[in-house]
Enzyme design. Sequence first.
Site, PDB file in Angstrom:
ATOM      1  N   LYS A 111       0.744  -1.171  -0.024  1.00  0.00           N
ATOM      2  CA  LYS A 111      -0.020  -0.016  -0.130  1.00  0.00           C
ATOM      3  C   LYS A 111       1.035   1.298   0.138  1.00  0.00           C
ATOM      4  O   LYS A 111       0.382   2.216  -0.570  1.00  0.00           O
ATOM      5  CB  LYS A 111      -0.882  -0.149   1.168  1.00  0.00           C
TER       6      LYS A 111
ATOM      7  N   GLU B 148      -6.719   2.789  -2.126  1.00  0.00           N
ATOM      8  CA  GLU B 148      -6.280   1.503  -2.570  1.00  0.00           C
ATOM      9  C   GLU B 148      -6.745   1.356  -4.071  1.00  0.00           C
ATOM     10  O   GLU B 148      -7.505   1.726  -4.504  1.00  0.00           O
ATOM     11  CB  GLU B 148      -6.746   0.411  -1.669  1.00  0.00           C
TER      12      GLU B 148
ATOM     13  N   ASN C  14      -7.923  -2.035  -6.238  1.00  0.00           N
ATOM     14  CA  ASN C  14      -8.108  -3.558  -6.371  1.00  0.00           C
ATOM     15  C   ASN C  14      -7.771  -3.878  -7.922  1.00  0.00           C
ATOM     16  O   ASN C  14      -8.313  -3.491  -8.879  1.00  0.00           O
ATOM     17  CB  ASN C  14      -9.501  -3.715  -6.107  1.00  0.00           C
TER      18      ASN C  14
ATOM     19  N   LYS D  46      -2.846  11.387   7.776  1.00  0.00           N
ATOM     20  CA  LYS D  46      -3.918  12.343   8.398  1.00  0.00           C
ATOM     21  C   LYS D  46      -5.173  11.449   8.384  1.00  0.00           C
ATOM     22  O   LYS D  46      -5.800  11.001   7.406  1.00  0.00           O
ATOM     23  CB  LYS D  46      -4.036  13.501   7.517  1.00  0.00           C
TER      24      LYS D  46
ATOM     25  N   GLY E  68      -8.980  -2.616   5.851  1.00  0.00           N
ATOM     26  CA  GLY E  68      -9.263  -2.206   7.387  1.00  0.00           C
ATOM     27  C   GLY E  68      -8.133  -3.079   8.006  1.00  0.00           C
ATOM     28  O   GLY E  68      -8.389  -2.642   9.528  1.00  0.00           O
TER      29      GLY E  68
ATOM     30  N   ARG F 259      -8.772  -6.607  -9.534  1.00  0.00           N
ATOM     31  CA  ARG F 259      -9.708  -7.849  -9.820  1.00  0.00           C
ATOM     32  C   ARG F 259     -11.138  -7.108 -10.023  1.00  0.00           C
ATOM     33  O   ARG F 259     -11.442  -6.008 -10.050  1.00  0.00           O
ATOM     34  CB  ARG F 259      -9.932  -8.442  -8.425  1.00  0.00           C
TER      35      ARG F 259
HETATM   36  C1  MV4 Z   1      -8.715   5.795   6.169  1.00  0.00           C
HETATM   37  C2  MV4 Z   1      -9.992   6.362   6.663  1.00  0.00           C
HETATM   38  C3  MV4 Z   1      -9.670   7.755   7.261  1.00  0.00           C
HETATM   39  N1  MV4 Z   1      -8.591   8.601   6.974  1.00  0.00           N
HETATM   40  N2  MV4 Z   1      -7.505   6.667   6.251  1.00  0.00           N
HETATM   41  C4  MV4 Z   1     -10.630   1.635   5.973  1.00  0.00           C
HETATM   42  C5  MV4 Z   1     -10.545   0.264   5.042  1.00  0.00           C
HETATM   43  C6  MV4 Z   1      -9.185   0.707   4.243  1.00  0.00           C
HETATM   44  N3  MV4 Z   1      -9.187   0.557   2.822  1.00  0.00           N
HETATM   45  C7  MV4 Z   1      -8.597   2.123   4.676  1.00  0.00           C
HETATM   46  N4  MV4 Z   1      -9.955   2.561   5.302  1.00  0.00           N
HETATM   47  C8  MV4 Z   1      -9.913   3.830   5.810  1.00  0.00           C
HETATM   48  N5  MV4 Z   1      -8.816   4.557   5.724  1.00  0.00           N
HETATM   49  C9  MV4 Z   1      -7.709   7.839   6.327  1.00  0.00           C
HETATM   50  N6  MV4 Z   1      -6.340   8.358   6.259  1.00  0.00           N
HETATM   51  C10 MV4 Z   1     -10.967   5.763   7.085  1.00  0.00           C
HETATM   52  C11 MV4 Z   1     -10.924   4.318   6.563  1.00  0.00           C
HETATM   53  C12 MV4 Z   1     -12.118   3.808   6.755  1.00  0.00           C
HETATM   54  C13 MV4 Z   1     -13.175   3.383   6.035  1.00  0.00           C
HETATM   55  C14 MV4 Z   1     -13.033   3.640   4.631  1.00  0.00           C
HETATM   56  C15 MV4 Z   1     -13.858   3.302   3.525  1.00  0.00           C
HETATM   57  C16 MV4 Z   1     -15.087   2.799   4.130  1.00  0.00           C
HETATM   58  C17 MV4 Z   1     -15.363   2.273   5.426  1.00  0.00           C
HETATM   59  C18 MV4 Z   1     -14.331   2.681   6.235  1.00  0.00           C
HETATM   60  C19 MV4 Z   1     -14.808   2.426   7.747  1.00  0.00           C
HETATM   61  C20 MV4 Z   1     -13.692   2.823   8.564  1.00  0.00           C
HETATM   62  C21 MV4 Z   1     -12.430   3.344   8.314  1.00  0.00           C
END
Ligand code: MV4
Length: 447
Positions: free
Chosen positions: A116, A288, A290, A201, A165, A292
């Site tokens: 990542k 991110e 994906n 952040k 996550g 696929r």
């Molecule tokens: C974050 C974020 C807030 N700020 N990064 C969750 C899964 C992973 N792909 C990254 N995620 C998050 N990254 C920063 N800098 C909040 C989340 C996040 C989230 C993101 C998308 C959908 C649901 C979520 C639930 C909790 C946290």
Amino acid sequence: MFKKILIANRGEIALRIIRTCREMGIKTVAVYSTADRESLHVRFADEAVCIGPAASRQSYLSIPNIISAAEITNADAIHPGYGFLSENAEFSRICAEYGIKFIGATADQINSMGDKATAKATMRDSGVPVIPGSDGLLESVEEGIRLSNEMGYPVIVKATAGGGGRGMRIIHKAEDFQKAWDDAKMESGAAFGNDGLYLEKFIEEPRHIEIQIVGDQNGRVCHLSERDCSIQRRHQKLVEETPSPIVSQELREKMGEAAIKGAAAIGYEGAGTIEFLVDKHGKFYFMEMNTRIQVEHPITEEVTDFDLIKEQIKVAAGVPISGTNYFPKLYAMECRINAEDPKNNFRPSPGKITNLHFPGGHGVRIDSHVYAGYTIPSNYDSMIAKLIVTGQSRAEVLTRMKRALQEFVIEGIKTTIPFHIKLMDDETFKSGLFTTAFLETFDFSDL
Ligand code: MV4
């Protein structure tokens, strides 16, 4: 074009791929574990090969077993679906080595997006907006604390080998940094064998918006607009929709162009998704990629009138894409019907489906492998059907979805249907103005 495709997957996505192969005149090979002998993908494929016992490691995740099945059936390509080996660089490489076309990303592309911190640097360097934070991996806890003080809290540490996550910690104040660092390092080291961490952040209450892209072998990339996946519980998506209620045509074009830039930078081939967080000001940041086909791809198919599996197969065979982007002509929403009890913490509810009736009518699509009398094994994920509804407006989709959910009969097991019915009546959900935190305060007790 390919003559025969082996589908290295099970369940609804295996059926979904078989259907398109049939329409394209391509022969299919199903693979199955002993727990899936009675599955529809085995019945609907032209040939089927048993690849091992119920445990995924010894069947759907076994590279030697799957390659052997492809060799003995003379398959010229493998479609991995989602999950299992779909983002396994080693599998992609071995397919290439055996002269079997992997319908997905190359090993290099999977590796570059699988790490990542590297993925983020690649995106930033190609001009895609990224979340402010560390430049690559953190060297020490001291560096993390210094950067966090400069940026201001809250911050988040993420495992570079993580995603979805896992291996991340939110930190609200300097004194909590050391413990969060230790926990995230320990967790990611144990889970991934890689304890590299990076810092960002923390974006509070964002929307999760992803852009579907397709790249061809000539380096051309197009996008098919966004999917809004903000309705999630513990990083499991439950509902997806397109177009997003919070994305304007201007934002859609900007995010689409950013996604194309990012994918083109790695010479991306095939169907892929670039995930973004959108903050409350409408600013978007790469999260991110994906590499696929995704569970929620049908809503994009419904609003753009594009068969994404067909597109994957065509680009894998070397057919060039048109090079234009696709924008939604309709509204679509998908509810994931899982064999889980939403009243009891979504506890898995495998077992026999004693009675089943699928909804139908205008604007209703079901992607599912289950039937009356089918027994859901406890070895695999609990999604048993996707209910996909299309309409002329979001309001029409919401009423049609509720109607279809009410028509749905599944007896013998618990499902997420009662949750979806309640959601369709929720005023915040209906307004379209919710964030990824929405389900944290949802009352599941009265379902
Ligand atoms: C974050 C974020 C807030 N700020 N990064 C969750 C899964 C992973 N792909 C990254 N995620 C998050 N990254 C920063 N800098 C909040 C989340 C996040 C989230 C993101 C998308 C959908 C649901 C979520 C639930 C909790 C946290």
